[in-house]
Scaffold this active site. Sequence first.
Site, PDB file in Angstrom:
ATOM      1  N   THR A 182       0.875  -1.173   0.000  1.00  0.00           N
ATOM      2  CA  THR A 182       0.000   0.000   0.000  1.00  0.00           C
ATOM      3  C   THR A 182       0.908   1.217   0.000  1.00  0.00           C
ATOM      4  OG1 THR A 182      -1.450  -1.226   1.521  1.00  0.00           O
ATOM      5  CG2 THR A 182      -1.955   1.089   1.200  1.00  0.00           C
ATOM      6  N   ARG A 210     -12.399  -8.101  -4.213  1.00  0.00           N
ATOM      7  CA  ARG A 210     -12.007  -7.910  -2.810  1.00  0.00           C
ATOM      8  C   ARG A 210     -11.575  -6.462  -2.579  1.00  0.00           C
ATOM      9  NH1 ARG A 210      -7.028  -6.222  -0.006  1.00  0.00           N
ATOM     10  NH2 ARG A 210      -7.128  -7.075   2.097  1.00  0.00           N
ATOM     11  N   VAL A 211     -12.031  -5.890  -1.480  1.00  0.00           N
ATOM     12  CA  VAL A 211     -11.644  -4.536  -1.092  1.00  0.00           C
ATOM     13  C   VAL A 211     -11.071  -4.597   0.319  1.00  0.00           C
ATOM     14  CG1 VAL A 211     -12.430  -2.191  -0.651  1.00  0.00           C
ATOM     15  CG2 VAL A 211     -13.421  -3.501  -2.535  1.00  0.00           C
ATOM     16  N   GLY A 212      -9.905  -4.009   0.507  1.00  0.00           N
ATOM     17  CA  GLY A 212      -9.274  -3.996   1.816  1.00  0.00           C
ATOM     18  C   GLY A 212      -9.581  -2.739   2.599  1.00  0.00           C
ATOM     19  N   ASP A 213      -8.701  -2.412   3.521  1.00  0.00           N
ATOM     20  CA  ASP A 213      -8.959  -1.289   4.420  1.00  0.00           C
ATOM     21  C   ASP A 213      -8.595   0.066   3.835  1.00  0.00           C
ATOM     22  OD1 ASP A 213      -6.159  -2.240   4.701  1.00  0.00           O
ATOM     23  OD2 ASP A 213      -5.987  -0.554   6.071  1.00  0.00           O
ATOM     24  N   THR A 233      -1.351   0.259   6.505  1.00  0.00           N
ATOM     25  CA  THR A 233      -0.914  -0.739   5.536  1.00  0.00           C
ATOM     26  C   THR A 233      -0.773  -2.059   6.259  1.00  0.00           C
ATOM     27  OG1 THR A 233       0.915  -1.469   4.127  1.00  0.00           O
ATOM     28  CG2 THR A 233       1.467   0.076   5.881  1.00  0.00           C
ATOM     29  N   GLY A 234      -1.455  -3.075   5.762  1.00  0.00           N
ATOM     30  CA  GLY A 234      -1.367  -4.355   6.452  1.00  0.00           C
ATOM     31  C   GLY A 234      -2.479  -5.294   6.033  1.00  0.00           C
ATOM     32  N   HIS A 235      -2.817  -6.203   6.937  1.00  0.00           N
ATOM     33  CA  HIS A 235      -3.865  -7.191   6.698  1.00  0.00           C
ATOM     34  C   HIS A 235      -5.204  -6.467   6.749  1.00  0.00           C
ATOM     35  CE1 HIS A 235      -5.378 -11.542   7.528  1.00  0.00           C
ATOM     36  NE2 HIS A 235      -6.215 -10.864   6.766  1.00  0.00           N
ATOM     37  N   GLY A 236      -5.712  -6.082   5.580  1.00  0.00           N
ATOM     38  CA  GLY A 236      -6.856  -5.197   5.497  1.00  0.00           C
ATOM     39  C   GLY A 236      -8.094  -5.665   6.209  1.00  0.00           C
TER      40      GLY A 236
END
Length: 322
Positions: A182, A210-213, A233-236
Site C-alpha cells: 500500500t 475484494r476490497v481492503g482497508d 498498511t497491512g492485513h486489510g
Amino acid sequence: MTSALSSKTDFTLAVHGGAGTILRTKMTPEREAAYHAGLRRALEAGRVVLADGGTAIDAVTAAVMTLEDEPLFNAGRGAVYTSAGLQEMDAAIMDGRDRAAGAIAGICGPRNPILAARAVMEKSDHVFLIGDNALNFCRQNGIAFEDASYFFTDQRWDALQETLAMRRSGGEDHDESRKHGTVGAVARDRNGHLAAATSTGGMTAKAPGRVGDSPVIGAGTWADDETCAVSGTGHGEIFIRYAAGHEIASRLRYAGQNLQQAVHGVVVDVLAPVGGSGGVIAVDRSGAFSLTFNCSGMYRGVVTGDGVLRTAIYDEPLVDFR
C-alpha cells in the site's frame, strides 16, 4: 518498531510504501537504494507544497501521486494482480478540516487513483464509488487515464504466477511483501490542518472484487483536525474489523492518550495478536508523528519544517538525506 516525534513543528509530512517489506536476505543494495529514492521523491513532492504554505490535503495528494507513479510500490503503476490476472485499485483521501472524504475501489484505468478519490470528495455528493460507475465518474470529471500496458510490471505478474503455483501445490504464502503493499501519506500543514491519503493495488492474487482497508474511511484512512491523521498498511480485513484508524483517533479524543501511546496500543497490542500484521503512519494536531509497524518492516519516511528527508525500511533508525 516505532519512530516518533513529540515536539511541536512547523509542518509534518509522513509517507509509507507498504508494510511487509522484501526480506533482508533478498534485498540487494541497488534495490534498497531505489526504495529510499522513491520515498524521498514522495517526501519532496509533499514538502514543496507545505514549505510554500500549501494545505495538508494538497501535500498528501502530491506525495501519494508520486508513489503511485513509482512501479516499486503497490499502487497505481505498480499495482498487483488479482487471482484472475487483473488489476483492481483502491484509494481514499480525507481532509481533517471538516472530515470531507472520498474513496474509490475496484478500478483500473485512472493513472492516479488518489485523484479519482479526491474527485469523489470534491465533485460529488458521495464518499465512496466502485467499479465501472466509478470509472464513468472519473471520465466525466477529466481524470487522466492510461491503458493496461502502462500498469503492467514483470515483478507483479511474476509474483502472481508464483502465488498461484504455490496455491496449486497446497503451499502457503508467507511473503509479507505480497500481502501488505500500500502507499500512503499524512500531513499537518502550517495552519494546523491535517489530511490523510492511501492508495493500493491490494493483495497479490486476491479474489476479484475484494476490497481492503485502504479506501475504508476509519479503517485504513482517517483525518480529523481535533485528533490525528492516519494511513494504514497491512492485513486489510483485520484493520477493517478493528476500525484501526478511527480507534487510534478515539484513544486521543476519549482516553487522553498521546499519539504514540494510541498508535502502539492499536498496532502492537490490538492488531498484532489477532493476525493484523502491518503498520500505520500518523500525525497529530501538534505535528508529532508515529511510524509504527508489527512486521518485518515498513517502507517509510518523514519530513518536517527543517527540510531534512528521513527514510527507513527495516527495524532501524530513520536515515537523514540533505
